[in-house]
Scaffold this motif. Structure first.
Motif, PDB file in Angstrom:
ATOM      1  N   VAL A   1     -49.391   5.601   0.834  1.00  0.00           N
ATOM      2  CA  VAL A   1     -48.060   6.148   0.590  1.00  0.00           C
ATOM      3  C   VAL A   1     -47.473   5.389  -0.587  1.00  0.00           C
ATOM      4  CG1 VAL A   1     -45.750   6.532   1.501  1.00  0.00           C
ATOM      5  CG2 VAL A   1     -47.729   6.745   3.013  1.00  0.00           C
ATOM      6  N   HIS A   2     -47.168   6.114  -1.662  1.00  0.00           N
ATOM      7  CA  HIS A   2     -46.605   5.499  -2.857  1.00  0.00           C
ATOM      8  C   HIS A   2     -45.111   5.804  -2.940  1.00  0.00           C
ATOM      9  CE1 HIS A   2     -50.624   4.696  -4.769  1.00  0.00           C
ATOM     10  NE2 HIS A   2     -50.960   5.684  -3.944  1.00  0.00           N
TER      11      HIS A   2
ATOM     12  N   ALA B   1     -39.903   8.572   5.832  1.00  0.00           N
ATOM     13  CA  ALA B   1     -40.808   9.425   6.592  1.00  0.00           C
ATOM     14  C   ALA B   1     -41.566   8.610   7.631  1.00  0.00           C
ATOM     15  CB  ALA B   1     -41.813  10.127   5.674  1.00  0.00           C
ATOM     16  N   TYR B   2     -41.893   9.275   8.743  1.00  0.00           N
ATOM     17  CA  TYR B   2     -42.713   8.684   9.805  1.00  0.00           C
ATOM     18  C   TYR B   2     -44.078   9.340   9.740  1.00  0.00           C
ATOM     19  CZ  TYR B   2     -44.545   8.035  14.547  1.00  0.00           C
ATOM     20  OH  TYR B   2     -45.342   7.752  15.633  1.00  0.00           O
ATOM     21  N   PHE B   3     -45.140   8.517   9.788  1.00  0.00           N
ATOM     22  CA  PHE B   3     -46.508   9.013   9.655  1.00  0.00           C
ATOM     23  C   PHE B   3     -47.324   8.693  10.907  1.00  0.00           C
ATOM     24  CE2 PHE B   3     -44.911   8.113   5.456  1.00  0.00           C
ATOM     25  CZ  PHE B   3     -45.341   9.181   4.684  1.00  0.00           C
TER      26      PHE B   3
ATOM     27  N   VAL C   1     -47.857   1.532   0.528  1.00  0.00           N
ATOM     28  CA  VAL C   1     -48.323   1.211   1.874  1.00  0.00           C
ATOM     29  C   VAL C   1     -49.720   1.795   2.040  1.00  0.00           C
ATOM     30  CG1 VAL C   1     -47.898   1.467   4.339  1.00  0.00           C
ATOM     31  CG2 VAL C   1     -45.970   1.251   2.767  1.00  0.00           C
ATOM     32  N   THR C   2     -50.651   0.963   2.517  1.00  0.00           N
ATOM     33  CA  THR C   2     -52.042   1.397   2.709  1.00  0.00           C
ATOM     34  C   THR C   2     -52.425   1.214   4.173  1.00  0.00           C
ATOM     35  OG1 THR C   2     -52.560   0.640   0.464  1.00  0.00           O
ATOM     36  CG2 THR C   2     -54.417   1.097   1.929  1.00  0.00           C
TER      37      THR C   2
ATOM     38  N   LEU D   1     -50.126  10.110  -1.245  1.00  0.00           N
ATOM     39  CA  LEU D   1     -48.959  10.956  -1.495  1.00  0.00           C
ATOM     40  C   LEU D   1     -47.816  10.128  -2.049  1.00  0.00           C
ATOM     41  CD1 LEU D   1     -46.979  10.180   1.077  1.00  0.00           C
ATOM     42  CD2 LEU D   1     -48.465  11.747   2.296  1.00  0.00           C
ATOM     43  N   GLU D   2     -46.826  10.826  -2.625  1.00  0.00           N
ATOM     44  CA  GLU D   2     -45.633  10.196  -3.187  1.00  0.00           C
ATOM     45  C   GLU D   2     -44.444  10.490  -2.274  1.00  0.00           C
ATOM     46  OE1 GLU D   2     -45.291   8.348  -5.937  1.00  0.00           O
ATOM     47  OE2 GLU D   2     -47.374   8.513  -6.654  1.00  0.00           O
TER      48      GLU D   2
END
Length: 304
Positions: free
Chosen positions: A156-157, A144-146, A163-164, A138-139
């Protein structure tokens, strides 16, 4: 019924000029026209007239059934509506999904694999539901907190870095020229330019203007902003004001030239008056509310 009759006349090209002009002026005409356009682009098999005629002549004669004009219109309308429904479903599956958190609010939602996401104020996420299980990416614009479901790779782009992760909990923040990542469970790989760093539970990393900022480890379980706190580490006044504006949905106008001091600390974000007092004391400012959503921050010396 009258609407179906008009639609049928339009499809068959039997409308007068006045009827056509009135029909094209209706709000739903744009939808009808798109459906007709896509329906006309559907490909059909090649038709062999000689072969079909031979087959008909060789077949036993059967009673001929006639279909009234009204029935013919009904079938054409039904076909168009079925095609339109298919196009709508396809659009829903392939189109990009967008989640927003406007200034002053947070937004919690679930991704197709049940991963949980909380968007901080003034943030946006875009992703595609189609083939999500094989391409979980996703962009993010903002913070944001995942809480990622166990499974395949999750990416996360942002405009500053990527971030991978694989089944973990982490926070990503991208604001202008600063990029922060904190891991709360598992481990994450952070890509920033030519730099690749792996961080684990309790670790954070930040970059600003291409330079790495080392942040001390922390034993907290989730981001402080989920608990109504704004935490800053070596943050300049401009970025702090930006967080204030997003969190409280206000505009802060700074009238001070001396703002080079970096701030590290926590500011509670449940009450704007308390938060402003901490900010004003730290930077020797005097806040003045000039309207419901606008506050001027003036240097104390300028008041004299």
């Amino acid at each position: 019924m009258e609407e179906n009759y008009k639609l049928a006349k339009w499809l068959s090209g039997e409308m007068s000029e006045d009827e056509l002009a009135a029909f094209e002026a209706e709000p739903d005409f744009v939808i009808y026209n798109k459906i007709k356009k896509y329906a006309s682009e559907l490909e059909t098999p090649n038709f062999d007239e000689n072969k079909t005629l031979s087959t008909i002549l060789a077949s036993p004669k059967k009673e001929i059934k006639t279909v009234s004009l009204a029935q013919n219109w009904f079938f054409r309308i039904a076909a168009v509506l079925v095609i339109g429904l298919g196009l709508f479903i396809g659009y829903q599956n392939f189109a990009t999904s967008t989640e927003y958190a406007e200034n002053g609010v947070q937004n919690s939602f679930t991704l197709p694999d049940n991963s949980e996401v909380v968007l901080n104020s003034g943030s946006k996420i875009e992703y595609k539901k189609w083939n999500w299980e094989n391409h979980r990416a996703l962009e993010l614009n903002g913070e944001a907190y995942f809480k990622v479901a166990k499974g395949q790779k999750f990416e996360v782009h942002t405009s500053l870095g990527k971030v991978t992760v694989l089944g973990t909990q982490f926070n990503v923040k991208q604001r202008e020229n600063r990029f922060d990542v904190t891991c709360y469970e598992g481990k994450v790989k952070v890509d920033y330019g030519e730099t690749e760093i792996i961080i684990t539970k309790g670790m954070s990393i930040a970059f600003e203007d291409g330079k790495s900022i080392t942040i001390p480890e922390n034993a907290i379980q989730n981001p402080e902003w989920l608990n109504n706190e704004m935490v800053f580490y070596q943050a300049n006044l401009k970025s702090i004001i930006g967080e204030f504006e997003r969190r409280f949905n206000v505009t802060l106008e700074l009238k001070s030239n001396d703002n080079s001091q970096l701030f590290t600390g926590t500011i509670p974000s449940e009450n704007i008056d308390i938060a402003l007092q901490i900010l004003a004391t730290t930077y020797h400012l005097e806040p003045t509310k000039v309207s419901k959503n606008k506050i001027i921050l003036k240097a104390v010396n300028a008041q004299k």
